[in-house]
Design a protein around this motif. Structure first.
Motif, mmCIF file in Angstrom:
data_model
loop_
_atom_site.group_PDB
_atom_site.id
_atom_site.type_symbol
_atom_site.label_atom_id
_atom_site.label_comp_id
_atom_site.label_asym_id
_atom_site.label_seq_id
_atom_site.Cartn_x
_atom_site.Cartn_y
_atom_site.Cartn_z
ATOM 1 N N ASP A 274 58.074 -15.650 -23.540
ATOM 2 C CA ASP A 274 57.272 -16.358 -22.543
ATOM 3 C C ASP A 274 55.774 -16.150 -22.743
ATOM 4 O O ASP A 274 54.959 -16.952 -22.257
ATOM 5 C CB ASP A 274 57.676 -15.911 -21.139
ATOM 6 C CG ASP A 274 59.049 -16.444 -20.746
ATOM 7 O OD1 ASP A 274 59.505 -17.398 -21.409
ATOM 8 O OD2 ASP A 274 59.653 -15.911 -19.799
ATOM 9 N N ILE A 275 55.410 -15.073 -23.437
ATOM 10 C CA ILE A 275 53.981 -14.866 -23.710
ATOM 11 C C ILE A 275 53.449 -15.958 -24.635
ATOM 12 O O ILE A 275 52.264 -16.300 -24.587
ATOM 13 C CB ILE A 275 53.753 -13.460 -24.301
ATOM 14 C CG1 ILE A 275 54.039 -12.405 -23.228
ATOM 15 C CG2 ILE A 275 52.330 -13.303 -24.816
ATOM 16 C CD1 ILE A 275 53.793 -10.989 -23.665
ATOM 17 N N ILE A 276 54.321 -16.538 -25.461
ATOM 18 C CA ILE A 276 53.899 -17.669 -26.296
ATOM 19 C C ILE A 276 53.458 -18.835 -25.416
ATOM 20 O O ILE A 276 52.487 -19.541 -25.723
ATOM 21 C CB ILE A 276 55.036 -18.106 -27.242
ATOM 22 C CG1 ILE A 276 55.381 -16.980 -28.227
ATOM 23 C CG2 ILE A 276 54.653 -19.381 -28.000
ATOM 24 C CD1 ILE A 276 54.270 -16.623 -29.177
ATOM 25 N N LEU A 277 54.156 -19.034 -24.292
ATOM 26 C CA LEU A 277 53.735 -20.086 -23.358
ATOM 27 C C LEU A 277 52.343 -19.803 -22.821
ATOM 28 O O LEU A 277 51.516 -20.719 -22.685
ATOM 29 C CB LEU A 277 54.732 -20.196 -22.201
ATOM 30 C CG LEU A 277 56.089 -20.819 -22.515
ATOM 31 C CD1 LEU A 277 56.981 -20.774 -21.289
ATOM 32 C CD2 LEU A 277 55.912 -22.255 -23.010
ATOM 33 N N LEU A 278 52.075 -18.531 -22.525
ATOM 34 C CA LEU A 278 50.729 -18.182 -22.067
ATOM 35 C C LEU A 278 49.695 -18.509 -23.142
ATOM 36 O O LEU A 278 48.588 -18.951 -22.838
ATOM 37 C CB LEU A 278 50.669 -16.689 -21.711
ATOM 38 C CG LEU A 278 51.472 -16.238 -20.492
ATOM 39 C CD1 LEU A 278 51.327 -14.724 -20.290
ATOM 40 C CD2 LEU A 278 51.013 -16.982 -19.240
ATOM 41 N N GLY A 279 50.073 -18.277 -24.401
ATOM 42 C CA GLY A 279 49.154 -18.606 -25.492
ATOM 43 C C GLY A 279 48.899 -20.101 -25.589
ATOM 44 O O GLY A 279 47.761 -20.540 -25.776
ATOM 45 N N VAL A 280 49.974 -20.899 -25.463
ATOM 46 C CA VAL A 280 49.811 -22.362 -25.504
ATOM 47 C C VAL A 280 48.921 -22.825 -24.358
ATOM 48 O O VAL A 280 47.997 -23.622 -24.545
ATOM 49 C CB VAL A 280 51.187 -23.058 -25.428
ATOM 50 C CG1 VAL A 280 51.006 -24.566 -25.337
ATOM 51 C CG2 VAL A 280 52.018 -22.701 -26.645
#
Length: 740
Positions: A274-280
């Motif tokens: 889910d941290i990838i979503l924060l990056g996006v």
């Protein structure tokens, strides 16, 4: 004539201590724009199609072009004090206000629409997680919040980007601590390797084009000359390292089919998905913030320089100690909200990318030209060889066509249209630019390449016209224009009595004449000299005017009837002849020659022929040049030859017709039998209905004044007449008869 104000004199209202530093003002917005949605959503697609090694090559090629542009930006930024406007400011102060405006307006629009692109992208990704939300409503609210953040202050917006940077950094750490994933269960619509290397490069390249985000903050920086080069190059370097590392993990932990089928494959690979979503989300929001900060500052500089129409001048206002463009931010918010309401910006997105790349290209050209010309005023502390800058320009152009050839052409047409519009407004900057230096270099190179002896193949008249005030002798100016076709050079000259005017008054008179010529659409130089008498001044100009091989080859002047000046007039003709300058004496009244409006067709020019040698060849060339000009278009040229009797007529007609056919100038041969009539009677009778007559002039020798007085009397009944004296060391027959 519109004249811009120099925004370089409108200093930031804050002290240096209130400005942004290198890290916050340049590096942060640049690196956050570089590490964008392409990294998250398309990097797997790139690796899936071309594999690891070709991906690394694509990253290297793309970053090399950005690096070359960054070097060019650094050179320009360390040469001049960069005020608000970033890339626009640099280009306008280097290549001129028209070029700066032609690039600056599209650059602003691209940044304004980019706000909408990024907020729509953010909304799309958010709606995927929360399907019940309205994408348009989320995008509108996000756009307003981003603008409010920018309105509050650039400093707060930059600090907000620190949190976004932290989110992106955490997402990258999570990715690098990730693991292998099982092959995808989703349907694979593309076969690995089905898209070629250059097509994949075109998709990836926009990922490295974020360096303008920092440059556009130039007006808010504490020390732009230091921060722009350091911050920009650091962002390029860090971005390159990250982009070289990520493909290694993607290639190791997922197969090509999975990389192609799942755009957000990083979420499955990462340790904390889910941290990838924060990056996006952080990448889209940071790009939106960078655009909403940069666009109004470009708009502010455009308004202050007078590029925008006068009714938009209010967009140049600044507020607060940092001179922040609040009105420009509100204006940009309006454009972004309108674009968000449309919803789908995919059709114009390629053109926006072209505008950014066009800016990069022009920045490279600016730095390359400045360095190549080596003007004393260009003294950057960050030195870059001109060839690297021009290589960057070529790289930008190639990538533009690779990405989208149609969008490239559209962007070029828009930039060209704005450039022409600004030129027609006759914009003038209160600063110098590189164009004069470029023309000077080209002129210098051309002068040294020119032959010092006349060349028959490329001959055309370069006229020194003794016109005095052009308004008093418009027929001389008109004739010069008709003979040169805006290809040869015209210099309108006048001799002023010694001491009659001061230097400043003489300059003012010269400017007045130049303005008059400009209004008439006449391209000509103006040269004023002082002398005790007019003829001394004329001889001075004939002797000294010109540079190297580029000197007037033909002198054009009006006739004189004044008895007390006839000797000096004839002496001046002899001086021109000795100086190898052809002489054209226009014996006419102003009303006898057409004004600036074109004449009807089928007018008549009479050339009295004595053979191709000496004056004959030059007269035919001049008649042909008139016949192909606008004022004399398709006039009839009669080539008149007098023979003694009927026995000589047949042979003369055959020879003359053969000559006219070989010369291809459309002349009509006319052989006249004298039958014991004096030549003067034949001349008067034949040419009294002509519109213009060409007559050869004898070489100035003893008793030339008496000869000339006699010639004047003999030609008094004629219409407008041009006496022609060929003096150049050139066989004018070769100009007419080109055999190879």
């Amino acid at each position: 004539m519109a004249k811009s104000s120099d925004s370089s004199v409108i200093l930031s209202k804050g002290s240096e201590s209130q400005g942004l530093g290198t890290f916050g003002g340049v590096f942060t917005p640049s690196i956050l724009t570089i590490l964008g949605v392409i990294m998250y959503l398309r990097f797997g697609w790139v690796v899936g199609h071309v594999g690891l090694w070709q991906t690394l090559l694509i990253v290297t090629i793309s970053t090399s072009i950005t690096l070359l542009t960054g070097l060019s930006i650094s050179a320009i930024a360390t040469d001049q004090v960069v005020r608000a406007g970033g890339a626009y400011y640099m280009i306008s102060r280097s290549l001129g206000i028209e070029t700066g405006g032609a690039v600056g307006i599209p650059l602003y629009l691209a940044q304004a629409f980019s706000v909408a692109l990024y907020t729509i992208g953010f909304a799309e990704s958010l709606v995927q997680v929360f399907p019940g939300w309205s994408q348009t409503l989320v995008a509108l609210i996000t756009t307003i919040l981003v603008a409010v953040l920018a309105l509050k202050s650039a400093d707060i917006a930059i600090k907000a980007q620190y949190f976004i940077m932290a989110a992106i950094a955490l997402s990258l750490v999570s990715l690098m601590l990730g693991h292998s994933v099982e092959p995808t269960t989703l349907p694979v619509t593309e076969v690995p390797g089905s898209v070629g290397f250059w097509a994949v490069l075109a998709v990836f390249f926009p990922a490295v084009t974020g360096i303008m985000a920092g440059v556009n903050m130039s007006g808010d920086l504490k020390d732009p000359q230091r921060s722009i080069p350091y911050g920009t190059l650091a962002a390029i370097g860090v971005g390159y390292v990250i982009y070289m590392v990520i493909p290694i993990f993607l290639n190791q932990w997922a197969d090509p089919s999975t990389l192609l089928a799942e755009p957000l494959v990083m979420r499955r690979i990462a340790r904390w998905g889910d941290i990838i979503l924060l990056g996006v989300w952080g990448a889209t929001l940071s790009s939106a913030i960078g655009s909403i900060l940069g666009a109004p500052r470009v708009l502010q500089a455009l308004a202050r320089d007078g590029i925008l129409p006068s009714w938009l001048k209010w967009l140049g206002r600044g507020h607060g100690p940092m001179d922040e463009p609040r009105m420009g931010t509100l204006f940009t918010l309006g454009i972004a909200l309108a674009a968000v309401s449309i919803g789908d910006l995919n059709l114009i997105a390629p053109v926006l990318t072209m505008f950014f790349l066009t800016t990069y290209l022009v920045l490279n050209v600016s730095a390359g030209l400045e360095t190549f010309l080596q003007s004393p005023s260009f003294r950057p502390t960050f030195k870059v060889h001109w060839s690297l800058s021009l290589l960057g320009a070529v790289g930008c152009l190639v990538v533009m066509f690779l990405i989208n050839a149609v969008a490239t052409v559209m962007a070029a047409l828009i930039v060209l249209g704005i450039f022409v519009w600004l030129q027609r407004r006759e914009m003038q900057g209160a600063w110098g630019d590189v164009r004069n230096g470029l023309w000077m270099t080209l002129v210098r190179t051309s002068l040294f390449q020119m032959q010092t002896t006349p060349d028959a193949k490329n001959w055309r008249p370069h006229l020194l016209v003794f016109s005095g005030a052009p308004t008093k002798r418009p027929h001389l100016t008109n004739l010069a224009v008709d003979l040169t076709h805006n290809r040869g050079l015209i210099t309108l000259s006048s001799v002023l009595p010694s001491g009659a005017r001061s230097a400043s008054q003489q300059d003012a008179l010269e400017s007045t004449i130049e303005d008059y010529l400009d209004k008439q659409g006449i391209e000509a130089f103006v040269r004023l000299v002082t002398a005790p008498d007019p003829f001394s001044g004329m001889e001075k100009l004939v002797d000294a005017y010109g540079i190297g091989p580029l000197v007037p080859n033909t002198v054009l002047l009006g006739d004189t009837e004044a008895e007390h000046t006839r000797d000096r007039f004839c002496q001046m003709i002899a001086t021109c002849h000795q100086a190898r300058r052809n002489v054209l004496i226009f014996r006419s009244q102003p009303e006898d020659y057409p004004d600036f409006n074109p004449l009807p067709t089928n007018h008549r020019i009479d050339v009295w022929w004595g053979g191709l040698q000496t004056n004959g060849g030059l007269m035919l060339i001049l008649a042909y040049l008139l016949r192909t000009s606008g004022r004399w278009r398709n006039a009839d040229i009669y080539l008149n030859l007098v023979v003694a009797n009927d026995q000589a007529k047949a042979a003369a007609e055959q020879n003359l017709e053969s000559l006219v056919k070989s010369l291809r100038i459309g002349a009509i041969p006319r052989v006249i039998v004298a039958r014991d009539r004096p030549f003067d009677d034949i001349l008067t009778t034949t040419s009294k209905t002509a519109d213009l007559v060409f007559l050869g002039l004898a070489n100035p020798e003893d008793n030339f004044t008496e000869y000339y007085l006699d010639l004047q009397k003999r030609t008094t009944p004629l219409p407008a007449t041009i006496f022609v004296l060929a003096s150049e060391e050139l066989e004018f027959a070769e100009v007419l008869q080109r055999d190879g």
